[in-house]
Design an enzyme around this catalytic site. Structure first.
Site, short mmCIF file in Angstrom:
data_model
loop_
_atom_site.label_atom_id
_atom_site.label_comp_id
_atom_site.label_asym_id
_atom_site.label_seq_id
_atom_site.Cartn_x
_atom_site.Cartn_y
_atom_site.Cartn_z
N ASP A 163 -3.98 9.73 10.81
CA ASP A 163 -2.69 10.41 10.75
C ASP A 163 -2.02 10.17 12.10
O ASP A 163 -2.63 9.60 13.02
CB ASP A 163 -2.90 11.90 10.47
CG ASP A 163 -1.69 12.56 9.81
OD1 ASP A 163 -0.59 11.98 9.87
OD2 ASP A 163 -1.84 13.65 9.23
N HIS B 233 -0.02 19.56 12.51
CA HIS B 233 1.04 19.04 13.36
C HIS B 233 1.17 19.88 14.63
O HIS B 233 1.70 19.40 15.64
CB HIS B 233 2.38 19.05 12.61
CG HIS B 233 2.46 18.07 11.49
ND1 HIS B 233 1.97 18.35 10.23
CD2 HIS B 233 2.94 16.82 11.44
CE1 HIS B 233 2.17 17.30 9.45
NE2 HIS B 233 2.75 16.36 10.15
#
Length: 546
Positions: free
Chosen positions: A280, A206
């Protein structure tokens, strides 16, 4: 409103693709985040003008079962009114720390995947998946971005940890398949993640771009094992990882999500997977760090072989990505055949799970505050009892050399918590001291003072690797000869930092049922049933537990 010649209720997938406009095709391969808890004109516009294939719900979109059911019903109605296929409505509902549907909003929270594995019963994985699927269906959610199929064998992994079933590839595969089969049998698409494997990284994708440096033989024997098993079990979708794998694609700085060698060469050509391949989220730091803002990342991922492009909220960014892909297909930079292949997989999955024609029973399953039909399964006493029982079976006692457990009724312990959300002191109804996640010298001194008054100190630790001051707290208590019970509530790897603590428990998460089960174990009302699903190097092996 944009009119479409598509009639999903009467056309086959191939017929639908053949007469679907380019703009509609591009929309079908996009799943976007939405803003707010109720249906808005902006959402209608995204459906009618951008022709999105689905939405993803995050915690900020969830207030109650009735509210979620209303929102999803409105979204599906808008798609139907504009003549489009039904929407994928997906969510990250793994259990443990990654659960968007929480007990505070009226849903059932389940222990983490590592906790399920610690309990040791494959049927627990099936029961959890089945229960999650029933609750999701009750409120109109038809896709779960779970299970995590990563093999967590890196104690320093900052993002997977207890989201994984453990460090044994075969065991991760067995529990993952049990979860997938039960969820899909209950009618919800399962999406295994994060291919080819996020378990052995020391960075959070992330934020930055991790690398898994192992050779292909190692990847085949560890990382790829659960994914191969999931594909054999006909998992509906696989999610890619924003990680570099030099053994598969040596291109410097190229995440797997954007790599044709990973997505097409490995997943499609070599492993023969023909289900949905989803990225993702394309707004994550690993892609930005690699020089790919979300719209450009979407183009690169589609070219590499992805079928669904996943976005967080930001409607302007969604429109930009949609327009960019349309233009690249028109100019020939993205082959029409690549787009059609992706759309075909999306529509085939919608057909397989009864979503394509958008005529499934209405998700408006609530009337006022009284649930009807299958919505009556949301947050029931039966499901809470199931969650609590699995939590009890997962609590792992690794040692009790000081014979502090169970606590005597007059023990008068002090509970020292390193995160505000733990709630162990409240569950035990005992004195609670809230210290910082990185305890200060003053907080450590105060804790020693309390424990030196003859009280047992129960210390609940959270992510000691990132918060080494917690190790200083525990070790200072031990040096002061305090009687200490250490509970690793976020992950078993905390115990590597205080090897001399005489009494140690692991919970694999701090969800309400887990903390309630922990309190029962500490007080001797139930016995802990868990076995360690990972290795603690130099300390414990998988399967250890008292």
């Amino acid at each position: 409103m944009t009119n479409t010649p598509s009639t999903p209720s009467t056309l086959s997938v191939n017929e639908l693709i053949a007469q679907m406009p380019l703009e509609h095709k591009v929309g079908q391969i996009m799943i976007i985040g939405i803003e707010g808890k109720s249906f808005t004109p902006d959402m209608r516009q995204m459906i009618e003008q951008t022709h999105i294939g689905g939405v993803i719900l995050y915690a900020e979109n969830v207030q109650s079962p009735a509210q979620v059911a209303q929102l999803t019903a409105d979204l599906q109605a808008a798609a139907k009114q504009s003549g489009q296929p039904g929407l994928f409505i997906c969510i990250d509902q793994e259990g443990g720390p990654v659960a968007r549907l929480k007990a505070t909003e009226g849903f059932t929270e389940f222990p983490s995947m590592m906790a399920v594995a610690a309990a040791g019963k494959l049927d627990n994985a099936r029961q959890v998946a089945r229960a999650m699927a029933m609750e999701m269906q009750a409120v109109g959610i038809n896709m779960d971005l779970a299970p995590v199929l990563d093999v967590n064998n890196n104690p320093d992994n900052p993002i997977i940890g207890i989201r994984s079933f453990g460090s044994d590839p075969k065991r991760v595969a067995e529990f993952g398949v049990a979860f997938i089969e039960a969820m899909q049998a209950a009618g919800v698409l399962a999406v295994g993640k994060h291919f080819p494997g996020h378990g052995d990284t020391g960075l959070d994708s992330h934020i930055a771009l991790p690398t898994v440096p192992h050779d292909r033989a190692r990847l085949d024997s560890v990382e790829l094992v659960p994914f191969k098993a999931a594909m054999k079990a006909d998992v509906a979708g696989i999610m890619s990882a924003h990680i570099t794998f030099p053994a598969i694609d040596p291109t410097p700085g190229l995440p797997a999500t954007l790599s044709p060698k990973v997505l097409t060469g490995l997943l499609r050509d070599e492993l023969k997977y023909d289900g949905i391949l989803m990225t993702d989220s394309l707004v994550m730091g690993a892609l930005k760090e690699s020089g790919y803002p979300a719209p450009e990342a979407a183009v690169a991922a589609l070219k590499a072989g992805a079928d669904i492009l996943l976005f967080h909220g930001d409607y302007a960014q969604h429109r930009q990505a949609h327009a960019l892909i349309v233009n690249q297909v028109k100019s020939g930079q993205i082959p029409q055949a690549r787009l059609d292949e992706a759309v075909r997989r999306v529509l085939a999955a919608k057909e397989r799970f009864g979503i394509l024609t958008n005529d499934q029973p209405s998700s408006r399953a609530f009337e006022g505050k009284r649930p009807v039909t299958n919505a009556g399964l949301v947050g029931t006493a039966e499901l809470r009892a199931l969650s609590r029982q699995i939590a009890v079976e997962s609590i792992t006692l690794l040692r009790d050399n000081a014979r502090l457990l169970p606590l005597l009724a007059d023990a008068n312990p002090v509970v020292i918590e390193t995160a505000k959300t733990i709630g162990l002191g409240k569950a035990l109804d005992e004195t609670t001291v809230q210290v910082s996640q990185q305890p200060t010298p003053a907080e450590i001194s105060m804790s020693i003072g309390l424990a030196n008054r003859g009280r047992i100190a129960i210390v609940a630790t959270t992510d000691v690797h990132r918060n080494p001051q917690q190790a200083e707290l525990v070790n200072a208590l031990l040096k002061a000869e305090a009687r200490v019970i250490v509970v690793a509530v976020r992950g078993p790897y905390d115990l590597l930092y205080f090897k001399d603590a005489p009494t140690c428990l692991v919970t694999y998460g701090s969800s309400p049922p887990t903390i309630e089960a922990l309190a029962d174990v500490i007080m001797g009302r139930v016995k802990p049933g868990g076995r360690l699903p990972v290795e603690l190097p130099g300390l414990y092996k998988p399967g250890d537990g008292m």
